[in-house]
Design a protein around this motif. Structure first.
Motif, mmCIF file in Angstrom:
data_model
loop_
_atom_site.group_PDB
_atom_site.id
_atom_site.type_symbol
_atom_site.label_atom_id
_atom_site.label_comp_id
_atom_site.label_asym_id
_atom_site.label_seq_id
_atom_site.Cartn_x
_atom_site.Cartn_y
_atom_site.Cartn_z
ATOM 1 N N THR A 192 0.830 -1.204 0.000
ATOM 2 C CA THR A 192 0.000 0.000 0.000
ATOM 3 C C THR A 192 0.864 1.254 0.000
ATOM 4 O O THR A 192 0.344 2.353 -0.121
ATOM 5 C CB THR A 192 -0.923 0.032 1.236
ATOM 6 N N ASP A 193 2.174 1.092 0.144
ATOM 7 C CA ASP A 193 3.124 2.209 0.156
ATOM 8 C C ASP A 193 3.395 2.641 -1.283
ATOM 9 O O ASP A 193 3.943 1.860 -2.077
ATOM 10 C CB ASP A 193 4.417 1.762 0.825
ATOM 11 N N PRO A 194 3.041 3.884 -1.668
ATOM 12 C CA PRO A 194 3.216 4.322 -3.055
ATOM 13 C C PRO A 194 4.650 4.214 -3.569
ATOM 14 O O PRO A 194 4.861 3.929 -4.754
ATOM 15 C CB PRO A 194 2.743 5.781 -3.037
ATOM 16 N N VAL A 195 5.637 4.425 -2.711
ATOM 17 C CA VAL A 195 7.029 4.346 -3.158
ATOM 18 C C VAL A 195 7.379 2.920 -3.560
ATOM 19 O O VAL A 195 7.995 2.678 -4.608
ATOM 20 C CB VAL A 195 7.983 4.861 -2.058
ATOM 21 N N LEU A 209 12.839 -5.180 -1.921
ATOM 22 C CA LEU A 209 11.717 -4.241 -1.923
ATOM 23 C C LEU A 209 11.738 -3.489 -0.593
ATOM 24 O O LEU A 209 11.260 -4.006 0.426
ATOM 25 C CB LEU A 209 10.403 -4.995 -2.097
ATOM 26 N N GLY A 210 12.307 -2.276 -0.622
ATOM 27 C CA GLY A 210 12.500 -1.566 0.636
ATOM 28 C C GLY A 210 13.370 -2.413 1.552
ATOM 29 O O GLY A 210 14.421 -2.921 1.133
ATOM 30 N N PRO A 211 12.960 -2.652 2.805
ATOM 31 C CA PRO A 211 13.763 -3.468 3.712
ATOM 32 C C PRO A 211 13.536 -4.967 3.542
ATOM 33 O O PRO A 211 14.178 -5.770 4.224
ATOM 34 C CB PRO A 211 13.273 -3.016 5.099
ATOM 35 N N TRP A 212 12.665 -5.347 2.621
ATOM 36 C CA TRP A 212 12.286 -6.745 2.486
ATOM 37 C C TRP A 212 13.015 -7.394 1.312
ATOM 38 O O TRP A 212 13.415 -6.727 0.345
ATOM 39 C CB TRP A 212 10.774 -6.872 2.292
ATOM 40 N N VAL A 213 13.144 -8.708 1.378
ATOM 41 C CA VAL A 213 13.745 -9.489 0.288
ATOM 42 C C VAL A 213 12.750 -10.580 -0.085
ATOM 43 O O VAL A 213 12.449 -11.472 0.725
ATOM 44 C CB VAL A 213 15.096 -10.112 0.704
ATOM 45 N N LEU A 214 12.239 -10.513 -1.315
ATOM 46 C CA LEU A 214 11.216 -11.456 -1.764
ATOM 47 C C LEU A 214 11.855 -12.535 -2.638
ATOM 48 O O LEU A 214 12.625 -12.220 -3.554
ATOM 49 C CB LEU A 214 10.133 -10.717 -2.559
ATOM 50 N N PRO A 215 11.537 -13.807 -2.383
ATOM 51 C CA PRO A 215 12.131 -14.886 -3.179
ATOM 52 C C PRO A 215 11.444 -15.048 -4.532
ATOM 53 O O PRO A 215 10.366 -14.517 -4.766
ATOM 54 C CB PRO A 215 11.886 -16.110 -2.293
ATOM 55 N N ARG A 216 12.089 -15.806 -5.411
ATOM 56 C CA ARG A 216 11.496 -16.118 -6.716
ATOM 57 C C ARG A 216 10.123 -16.770 -6.510
ATOM 58 O O ARG A 216 9.950 -17.637 -5.664
ATOM 59 C CB ARG A 216 12.397 -17.072 -7.490
ATOM 60 N N GLY A 217 9.161 -16.325 -7.324
ATOM 61 C CA GLY A 217 7.822 -16.871 -7.255
ATOM 62 C C GLY A 217 6.917 -16.193 -6.254
ATOM 63 O O GLY A 217 5.719 -16.508 -6.198
ATOM 64 N N GLN A 218 7.463 -15.278 -5.453
ATOM 65 C CA GLN A 218 6.650 -14.610 -4.441
ATOM 66 C C GLN A 218 5.567 -13.753 -5.080
ATOM 67 O O GLN A 218 5.834 -12.935 -5.960
ATOM 68 C CB GLN A 218 7.535 -13.719 -3.560
ATOM 69 N N GLY A 219 4.336 -13.929 -4.648
ATOM 70 C CA GLY A 219 3.238 -13.121 -5.143
ATOM 71 C C GLY A 219 3.179 -11.775 -4.437
ATOM 72 O O GLY A 219 3.522 -11.663 -3.252
ATOM 73 N N ILE A 220 2.751 -10.756 -5.176
ATOM 74 C CA ILE A 220 2.626 -9.397 -4.653
ATOM 75 C C ILE A 220 1.245 -8.880 -5.033
ATOM 76 O O ILE A 220 0.845 -8.968 -6.200
ATOM 77 C CB ILE A 220 3.702 -8.458 -5.238
ATOM 78 N N PHE A 221 0.523 -8.344 -4.048
ATOM 79 C CA PHE A 221 -0.765 -7.711 -4.330
ATOM 80 C C PHE A 221 -0.626 -6.219 -4.076
ATOM 81 O O PHE A 221 -0.315 -5.802 -2.962
ATOM 82 C CB PHE A 221 -1.879 -8.289 -3.466
ATOM 83 N N ILE A 222 -0.853 -5.413 -5.116
ATOM 84 C CA ILE A 222 -0.762 -3.957 -5.012
ATOM 85 C C ILE A 222 -2.168 -3.423 -4.782
ATOM 86 O O ILE A 222 -3.040 -3.528 -5.648
ATOM 87 C CB ILE A 222 -0.151 -3.360 -6.289
ATOM 88 N N SER A 223 -2.404 -2.860 -3.605
ATOM 89 C CA SER A 223 -3.737 -2.427 -3.203
ATOM 90 C C SER A 223 -3.981 -0.976 -3.597
ATOM 91 O O SER A 223 -3.461 -0.050 -2.957
ATOM 92 C CB SER A 223 -3.918 -2.596 -1.696
ATOM 93 N N ALA A 224 -4.792 -0.780 -4.637
ATOM 94 C CA ALA A 224 -5.132 0.581 -5.063
ATOM 95 C C ALA A 224 -5.970 1.289 -4.009
ATOM 96 O O ALA A 224 -5.759 2.464 -3.713
ATOM 97 C CB ALA A 224 -5.882 0.538 -6.392
ATOM 98 N N ASP A 237 -1.291 12.385 -8.471
ATOM 99 C CA ASP A 237 0.076 11.904 -8.304
ATOM 100 C C ASP A 237 0.140 10.437 -8.728
ATOM 101 O O ASP A 237 -0.521 9.591 -8.127
ATOM 102 C CB ASP A 237 0.477 12.053 -6.834
ATOM 103 N N PRO A 238 0.928 10.111 -9.763
ATOM 104 C CA PRO A 238 0.962 8.718 -10.236
ATOM 105 C C PRO A 238 1.542 7.743 -9.229
ATOM 106 O O PRO A 238 1.444 6.535 -9.407
ATOM 107 C CB PRO A 238 1.841 8.805 -11.498
ATOM 108 N N LEU A 239 2.137 8.260 -8.147
ATOM 109 C CA LEU A 239 2.616 7.371 -7.092
ATOM 110 C C LEU A 239 1.480 6.859 -6.220
ATOM 111 O O LEU A 239 1.565 5.760 -5.668
ATOM 112 C CB LEU A 239 3.627 8.109 -6.202
ATOM 113 N N SER A 240 0.430 7.672 -6.062
ATOM 114 C CA SER A 240 -0.615 7.317 -5.112
ATOM 115 C C SER A 240 -2.013 7.259 -5.720
ATOM 116 O O SER A 240 -2.962 6.890 -5.033
ATOM 117 C CB SER A 240 -0.623 8.317 -3.946
#
Length: 440
Positions: free
Chosen positions: A61-64, A329-344, A371-374
């Protein structure tokens, strides 16, 4: 002498709510916007949830961080497969990735911008005028079925160039196919052929019927002596050429037309219904909007649509998947195959980006563009909706005409809740409105 090789960083996922998995599944599936907002308040803007068939998904949910994902190369982040191409066909942009997706997108974008949009405004006006002529006065009615008819007729004529028998046939069965497709997409277990009467078998039958009609429309378009001057999007696709001079195949064109109809028809209709539902409950906004329209201006009109898309996004979010060995991704490290849901819905309610985000206040867009970020109701990056400009034009023309022809009666009743239709979130009661015709 041995040569050291770089090691893949260990996965580090965001925290998750301490709920049983079944609770996470039900909550996120049924009450997604409300649950997302609650978890953001308790955990933070980035967290993980367990979803059916997808496992643990990182919710953004973080625009950055959203921008980072949208603009990551396809060697690192891509749309998971199979996706909506199950419904629209492997030849649609939803079924392509990497260089093939970029190549196709370059071909599809031009018909939806610039002068092309102005050519369709009279068509939107005509279809809207035909529909609102039947609206009852002085009694409440759900407006969503009416807006569905408007956008369906517009897209059939503007995109398909359909008239006569083909137009009538598409108008008759396409709503049923789109509704079925939404349910199939939401319930993967139904995406199998269990026999002649199974939902998937009916989907395939609709697709064969659709392909037959598209084939007929292609033959008529190519046989038209004025083919080079035709401005329907089907004809533009037929004339389009890749950089190497090759045309799109007829199957690819059919897949893209199915995508445009299913993805563009319901979403635009639902946004128009949401806009009218919001205006009924905000008389100050309605007064300013009508006055601005009467003065021949579009500032309030555009801002109102943008604020509706912010506060009531029809598509709650989009899914991506990590294709690299790992993705920081920021402070996180996502492994191969990890799903990401971007909440508009959550990104567009971020109090660090919007002053009093819970308010429906188009003034925030009178002096500034979103703002295209948010502000991401159409997605972002290379997967941003190619029909965004067309949808905006359609909303502007239709809403302007409705408010010129009618006085929209306001109400103090609570706003309608959100009802999930498989892909889109619509007003729970269909967007009830009450109108009275303006004196001529």
């Amino acid at each position: 002498m041995s040569v050291a090789t770089p090691s893949t960083p260990s996965p580090l996922l965001p925290p998750s709510p301490k709920w049983p998995r079944i609770v996470q599944v039900v909550a996120f599936t049924v009450f997604r916007p409300r649950v997302t907002a609650r978890v953001v308040r308790s955990i933070g803007p980035t967290f993980t949830m367990f979803l059916p068939l997808q496992g643990t998904v990182v919710v953004l949910t973080d625009p950055v961080l959203i921008r980072q994902v949208f603009h990551a190369p396809t060697t690192e982040i891509e749309v998971p497969t199979p996706s909506l191409d199950l419904m629209f066909g492997p030849g649609s942009t939803f079924g392509l990735s990497g260089a093939e997706h970029k190549r196709r997108r370059k071909l599809l974008v031009p018909p939806f911008h610039g002068k092309r949009m102005r050519a369709y405004e009279s068509l939107v006006t005509s279809e809207t005028r035909n529909e609102i002529a039947t609206w009852p006065e002085g009694t409440e009615f759900p407006v969503l079925p009416a807006t569905m008819r408007i956008t369906l007729n517009v897209i059939l004529r503007a995109v398909f160039g359909a008239e006569g028998e083909e137009l009538d046939e598409l108008r008759e069965f396409m709503p049923r196919w789109v509704e079925l497709g939404s349910k199939l997409f939401a319930v993967p277990a139904l995406q199998r052929d269990w026999g002649a009467w199974s939902p998937w078998s009916r989907h395939l039958a609709y697709r064969r019927r659709f392909d037959r009609i598209v084939g007929s429309l292609i033959e008529k378009a190519l046989a038209d002596p004025n083919f080079e001057e035709r401005d329907d999007i089907l004809s533009l696709f037929l004339r389009a050429r890749y950089d190497d001079g090759e045309p799109m195949s007829h199957r690819e064109i059919g897949d893209e037309l199915a995508t445009l109809l299913a993805a563009g028809h319901e979403t635009t209709a639902t946004t128009l219904a949401w806009t009218l539902e919001r205006l009924r409950r905000h008389p100050d906004v309605l007064t300013n909007l009508v006055a601005d329209i009467d003065a021949g201006n579009d500032s309030w009109l555009q801002a109102t649509i943008q604020e509706t898309l912010r506060t009531r996004p029809v598509i709650d979010g989009v899914v991506r998947r990590v294709t690299a060995d790992s993705f920081s991704l920021g402070p996180w490290v996502l492994p191969r195959g990890q799903g990401i849901f971007i909440s508009a819905s959550a990104a567009q309610q971020d109090p660090t980006r919007f002053d009093r985000p819970e308010l429906f206040d188009p003034r925030r867009y009178l002096e500034a563009t979103p703002d295209p970020l948010s502000w991401i109701p159409f997605g972002g990056g290379t997967r941003r909706c190619i029909g965004a400009a067309f949808a905006n034009m359609e909303l502007m023309v239709a809403l302007r005409l409705v408010l010129q022809e009618f006085r929209l009666e306001t109400t103090s009743s609570p706003g309608e809740g959100r009802r999930f239709r498989g892909i889109a979130y619509a007003p729970s009661r269909g967007g009830h409105i009450e109108v009275r015709r303006n004196p001529t």
